[in-house]
Scaffold this motif. Structure first.
Motif, short mmCIF file in Angstrom:
data_model
loop_
_atom_site.label_atom_id
_atom_site.label_comp_id
_atom_site.label_asym_id
_atom_site.label_seq_id
_atom_site.Cartn_x
_atom_site.Cartn_y
_atom_site.Cartn_z
N GLY A 1 2.97 -13.17 -4.41
CA GLY A 1 4.21 -12.43 -4.20
C GLY A 1 4.49 -12.16 -2.74
N PRO A 2 5.73 -11.81 -2.42
CA PRO A 2 6.13 -11.66 -1.01
C PRO A 2 5.34 -10.60 -0.25
CG PRO A 2 7.87 -10.92 -2.52
CD PRO A 2 6.86 -11.63 -3.34
N GLU A 3 4.90 -9.53 -0.91
CA GLU A 3 4.12 -8.51 -0.21
C GLU A 3 2.78 -9.07 0.23
OE1 GLU A 3 5.25 -8.17 -3.29
OE2 GLU A 3 6.92 -6.75 -3.16
N VAL A 4 2.15 -9.86 -0.64
CA VAL A 4 0.85 -10.45 -0.31
C VAL A 4 1.01 -11.49 0.80
CG1 VAL A 4 -1.11 -11.78 -1.20
CG2 VAL A 4 -0.06 -10.00 -2.61
N VAL A 5 2.02 -12.34 0.69
CA VAL A 5 2.25 -13.37 1.71
C VAL A 5 2.54 -12.72 3.06
CG1 VAL A 5 3.81 -15.21 2.45
CG2 VAL A 5 2.97 -15.16 0.09
N ALA A 6 3.39 -11.68 3.06
CA ALA A 6 3.71 -10.99 4.32
C ALA A 6 2.46 -10.39 4.94
CB ALA A 6 4.76 -9.91 4.07
N ALA A 7 1.59 -9.81 4.12
CA ALA A 7 0.35 -9.22 4.64
C ALA A 7 -0.56 -10.29 5.22
CB ALA A 7 -0.36 -8.46 3.53
N ALA A 8 -0.61 -11.47 4.59
CA ALA A 8 -1.46 -12.55 5.08
C ALA A 8 -0.95 -13.11 6.40
CB ALA A 8 -1.53 -13.67 4.04
N LEU A 9 0.36 -13.10 6.61
CA LEU A 9 0.95 -13.66 7.83
C LEU A 9 1.03 -12.64 8.97
CD1 LEU A 9 3.89 -15.77 6.34
CD2 LEU A 9 1.64 -16.56 7.10
#
Length: 400
Positions: free
Chosen positions: A125-133
């Motif tokens: 999900g976008p929250e996880v992807v944003a945190a990874a980036l």
């Protein structure tokens, strides 16, 4: 964030599919993405029907015989409407089961706009992807998981004034909804904060958030696999011996090495805390002290994907099966000693570094390339190599 498995995507309609029908994947990205090229080839060998969506013609990616269909998909910029429309049209036209984003911005956009895409999305999900980036957040999470990471701070005026010594200036993230700049701004090394101030202003002027990071001088390496149910499966560890651009670029030469179990345990702790699932490449720099420091997390196809698929075949296929909720095949660790060459990058590096002299470095580069897994060259699939060769000739003629 604790969920480390792909959730059932209720926004994607269920499709009637024969048990023997091939799985169908759409990969969206730029036409020159070498990691995506390796993935298209790998998925094709595994029996998938693969389509590619690119913004400016099919390019090198569309030249591979493994790509069954080519689509036009605009870059994910502005309000995202053109990108969403391009992905939706491609999925509707060819009934793709899953959509992969091939670069950081494409991955983040596919994740962010998942409710508009009538197929399964291959990314968390976008929250996880944003945190990874997020470079700052990722460094903090790495330390909590027991990994080392270089000091990383927001590039405020106060941070610049207090910084002592060399510094790497990066974007905190390479994409956010509403972004309008056409391309990513790459990291740059500066001798001190004063020299770095112009790059900080450039990033701010582009509407992005700059960060300062302590440089790590050492060997680039990576730990790769498909993360699922708390474990990293199909593990591939690699060490890079040549970079391009030099000295802070990507792998021009690399080789697989045995997996460091202690490093893998800490990496799994990081991914578990992040809530990650699916393919991941964790990049490290290891200095003279022997401590790997995490510098990046790639949750999409990466530059040396061809090496990972040669040493541990089936990573892309396993990722796709995981997304679709099917059984994931057993994935042992990769074979050590498999070599990789990005020959074009390594030749450009040799022209600059000239180790032992230009002729000696070129000969050494060609010798390494013999028997290595190449990022583009494949005697069974010459289309991408031919495309790049003719593209360079055309560009050279136009510049003259």
């Amino acid at each position: 964030m604790t969920a480390d498995r792909p959730p059932r995507d209720h926004s994607s309609p269920e499709r009637e599919r024969s048990p023997r029908a091939p799985r169908r994947a759409l990969i969206v990205g730029t036409g020159r993405d070498r990691g995506a090229l390796a993935a298209v080839r790998s998925l094709g060998r595994a029996g998938w029907t693969v389509g590619v969506g690119t913004p400016d013609g099919p390019g090198m990616l569309g030249a591979t015989r493994a790509a069954a269909v080519r689509h036009e998909v605009p870059r994910p910029r502005g309000d995202g409407a053109a990108f969403i429309d391009g992905v939706r049209r491609a999925v509707t036209e060819k009934s793709y089961d899953v959509v992969f984003g091939a670069g950081d911005d494409w991955m983040a956009a596919v994740s962010a706009y998942r409710r508009h895409i009538p197929a399964a999305v291959a990314h968390p999900g976008p929250e996880v992807v944003a945190a990874a980036l997020d470079k700052i957040g990722l460094a903090d999470r790495a330390v909590r998981a027991g990994l080392a990471a270089p000091r990383t701070l927001a590039a405020t005026d106060e941070a610049l004034a207090a910084w002592d010594g060399p510094v790497v200036v990066k974007c905190r993230a390479h994409w956010a909804p509403g972004q309008t700049r056409p391309h990513r701004i790459e990291a740059k090394l500066f001798p001190d904060a004063r020299a770095a101030a112009g790059q900080v202003r450039r990033i701010l002027g582009a509407g992005a958030e700059p960060v300062l990071q302590a440089p790590v001088r050492g060997t680039l390496g990576a730990l790769i696999g498909v993360y699922h149910d708390g474990r990293l499966r199909g593990r591939v560890q690699q060490s890079t011996s040549r970079l391009w651009p030099t000295p802070n670029g990507v792998s021009a030469r690399a080789q697989t090495v045995p997996v460091d179990e202690a490093l893998a345990d800490r990496a799994e702790a990081l991914l578990r805390e992040l809530g990650w699932w699916g393919l991941v490449e964790l990049q490290f720099l290891t200095g003279d002290d022997g401590v790997p420091q995490l510098i990046d997390l790639n949750g999409r196809f990466f530059g040396s994907m061809a090496l990972a698929e040669a040493a541990r075949p089936g990573l892309a296929d396993a990722w796709g099966r995981l997304v679709l909720g099917g059984p994931v095949p057993r994935l042992p660790d990769a074979r050590p000693g498999v070599r990789y060459a990005w020959l074009a990058g390594d030749m450009r590096r040799a022209a600059v570094e000239r180790r032992g002299g230009l002729a000696a470095d070129v000969v050494d580069t060609l010798r390494w390339g013999r028997g290595a897994q190449h990022s583009v060259w494949d005697l069974r699939d010459l289309g991408p190599t031919w495309h790049l060769a003719t593209w360079r000739v055309r560009n050279g003629a136009e510049s003259r």
